[in-house]
Motif scaffolding. Structure first.
Motif, PDB file in Angstrom:
ATOM      1  N   UNK A  30      37.124  41.570  28.388  1.00  0.00           N
ATOM      2  CA  UNK A  30      37.866  41.479  29.772  1.00  0.00           C
ATOM      3  C   UNK A  30      38.232  39.580  29.643  1.00  0.00           C
ATOM      4  N   UNK A  31      37.166  39.063  29.921  1.00  0.00           N
ATOM      5  CA  UNK A  31      36.928  37.533  30.105  1.00  0.00           C
ATOM      6  C   UNK A  31      37.233  36.905  29.025  1.00  0.00           C
ATOM      7  N   UNK A  32      37.051  37.327  28.187  1.00  0.00           N
ATOM      8  CA  UNK A  32      37.457  36.904  26.146  1.00  0.00           C
ATOM      9  C   UNK A  32      39.069  37.269  25.941  1.00  0.00           C
ATOM     10  N   UNK A  33      39.359  38.038  26.435  1.00  0.00           N
ATOM     11  CA  UNK A  33      40.874  38.528  25.904  1.00  0.00           C
ATOM     12  C   UNK A  33      42.005  37.203  27.294  1.00  0.00           C
ATOM     13  N   UNK A 208      19.621  45.680  45.466  1.00  0.00           N
ATOM     14  CA  UNK A 208      20.680  44.719  44.640  1.00  0.00           C
ATOM     15  C   UNK A 208      21.353  45.471  43.480  1.00  0.00           C
ATOM     16  N   UNK A 209      22.871  44.837  43.785  1.00  0.00           N
ATOM     17  CA  UNK A 209      24.139  45.595  42.542  1.00  0.00           C
ATOM     18  C   UNK A 209      23.911  44.477  42.187  1.00  0.00           C
ATOM     19  N   UNK A 210      24.928  43.966  40.276  1.00  0.00           N
ATOM     20  CA  UNK A 210      25.692  43.782  40.513  1.00  0.00           C
ATOM     21  C   UNK A 210      27.329  44.330  40.126  1.00  0.00           C
ATOM     22  N   UNK A 211      28.191  42.726  40.630  1.00  0.00           N
ATOM     23  CA  UNK A 211      29.373  43.381  40.494  1.00  0.00           C
ATOM     24  C   UNK A 211      30.482  43.261  39.533  1.00  0.00           C
ATOM     25  N   UNK A 212      29.861  44.649  37.926  1.00  0.00           N
ATOM     26  CA  UNK A 212      29.872  44.636  36.589  1.00  0.00           C
ATOM     27  C   UNK A 212      31.545  43.372  36.185  1.00  0.00           C
ATOM     28  N   UNK A 213      32.970  43.577  36.807  1.00  0.00           N
ATOM     29  CA  UNK A 213      33.650  42.562  36.441  1.00  0.00           C
ATOM     30  C   UNK A 213      33.313  41.192  36.856  1.00  0.00           C
ATOM     31  N   UNK A 214      31.889  40.790  37.171  1.00  0.00           N
ATOM     32  CA  UNK A 214      30.977  39.465  37.551  1.00  0.00           C
ATOM     33  C   UNK A 214      30.729  39.074  35.965  1.00  0.00           C
ATOM     34  N   UNK A 215      30.373  40.025  35.485  1.00  0.00           N
ATOM     35  CA  UNK A 215      29.772  40.204  34.451  1.00  0.00           C
ATOM     36  C   UNK A 215      30.011  39.237  32.885  1.00  0.00           C
ATOM     37  N   UNK A 216      31.615  39.686  32.609  1.00  0.00           N
ATOM     38  CA  UNK A 216      31.277  38.686  31.797  1.00  0.00           C
ATOM     39  C   UNK A 216      32.053  37.336  31.746  1.00  0.00           C
ATOM     40  N   UNK A 217      32.334  37.142  32.619  1.00  0.00           N
ATOM     41  CA  UNK A 217      32.796  35.695  33.135  1.00  0.00           C
ATOM     42  C   UNK A 217      31.390  34.380  32.924  1.00  0.00           C
ATOM     43  N   UNK A 218      30.084  35.757  33.070  1.00  0.00           N
ATOM     44  CA  UNK A 218      28.981  34.591  32.930  1.00  0.00           C
ATOM     45  C   UNK A 218      28.081  34.547  31.514  1.00  0.00           C
ATOM     46  N   UNK A 219      28.509  35.995  30.857  1.00  0.00           N
ATOM     47  CA  UNK A 219      28.134  36.075  29.706  1.00  0.00           C
ATOM     48  C   UNK A 219      28.717  34.717  29.039  1.00  0.00           C
TER      49      UNK A 219
END
Length: 329
Positions: A30-33, A208-219
């Motif tokens: 999603x972040x790439x798109x 601690x939990x990371x919210x998945x939609x936050x991961x793409x922009x970080x990558x």
């Protein structure tokens, strides 16, 4: 001479998501798109790729057989950067090192320039400090942790050989819309359905939990950063929260009191007599009693401030997705 515009050739993907049909792959895709970056997804099942990325029609699906070195080479051919997130069944972690080894060998043979492994907290073992940074000893006391450490070692050794640049981004447990494999997943499904949620105890330890939609922009920011490769990085969540508090917030949004069935160590062992996945959970229960809380200052120093979705917002969005899924079922 015709003045008609010539057809534009399709852009060739230079990034491939290996094993990218899960929620983390979807977040990165999603972040790439969103940036107009073409990419490929490598997986066993082309139909799963098509389903997961139905909203991004330009995605190139590449089939592979991770047991077949020739098929792996064909899948990575022409790619510049691999983002590796291949999952295996929870009772088959012994597959992680050989899969990683074959992928690295194929990538080096095909001239792939970079590989980013999306990793976990497992290689650290029990935390020795309140916050775990990249310098914390990797001393896993579980079989799954040892397999993940061996996987990481292969990635780091490949960088040291100099034929491919590699990096590791470690995530804690995650949650989010349509995420099924999470310690929190059943809370949202249960709150939406008005039933009792099955969770693994203890449930009052800050986690601690990371919210998945936050991961793409970080990558994407990591891939674009000079100095990202040859290092490992941790990504933390939006602070800490207990499993009980997650349940309270989710059920409150449904105007219900939380209803929980908490599996302790004894119950997990009993369930494991009949269910191999439950049996495998026993050794990882330490993550609930002695959670690994990441220090991600090194990542922030490299890529800048890291936006993180609050637990209140993430819980609400995940519950909304669970309610939509229930209506579709």
């Amino acid at each position: 001479m015709s003045n008609a515009p010539s057809a534009q050739a399709p852009l060739v993907p230079r990034i491939a998501l290996v094993g990218g049909t899960g929620p983390i792959g979807a977040s990165i895709g999603t972040a790439l798109a969103a940036t107009g970056t073409p990419f490929a997804v490598i997986g066993r099942d082309s139909s799963s790729i098509a389903t997961r990325f139905a909203a991004i029609p330009a995605v190139e699906a590449r089939g592979w057989d991770p047991e077949d070195p020739a098929r792996i080479r064909a899948a990575v051919r022409g790619i510049d950067t691999l983002v590796y997130m291949v999952g295996v069944p929870y009772d088959a972690f012994h597959l992680h090192p050989p899969l990683m080894r074959r992928t690295l060998e194929a990538a080096e043979a095909e001239g792939v320039r970079r590989l980013l492994l999306i990793g976990t907290a497992y290689p650290f073992g029990r935390p020795r400090t309140a916050r775990v940074d990249e310098n914390h000893p990797r001393a896993p006391h579980t079989f799954k942790g040892r397999m993940r450490k061996e996987q990481e070692d292969l990635v780091l050794e490949a960088h040291a050989r100099g034929r491919i640049a590699t990096s590791i981004l470690r995530l804690p447990d995650f949650y989010g819309p349509d995420v099924e494999r999470s310690y929190l997943a059943d809370i949202f499904a249960a709150a939406a359905a008005g039933r009792r949620a099955k969770v693994m105890g203890p449930i009052d330890t800050p986690h601690e939990f990371v919210f998945v939609p936050d991961v793409g922009p970080v990558v994407l920011r990591l891939l674009a950063s000079a100095g990202a490769f040859g290092h490992t990085f941790n990504l933390g969540g939006a602070g800490t929260i207990t499993v009980r508090n997650v349940a309270e917030q989710a059920f409150m949004l449904m105007r219900q009191n939380p209803k929980l069935f908490v599996a302790n160590a004894l119950l997990l062992r009993l369930a494991g007599l009949f269910d191999p996945v439950m049996r495998e959970l026993v050794e990882m229960r330490y993550l609930m009693s002695d959670p690994v809380i990441f220090d991600d200052h090194a990542l922030a120093r490299l890529i800048g401030p890291i936006p993180k979705t609050s637990y209140a917002e993430g819980i609400a969005r995940t519950l909304d997705a669970a309610r939509r899924a229930l209506r579709r079922s």
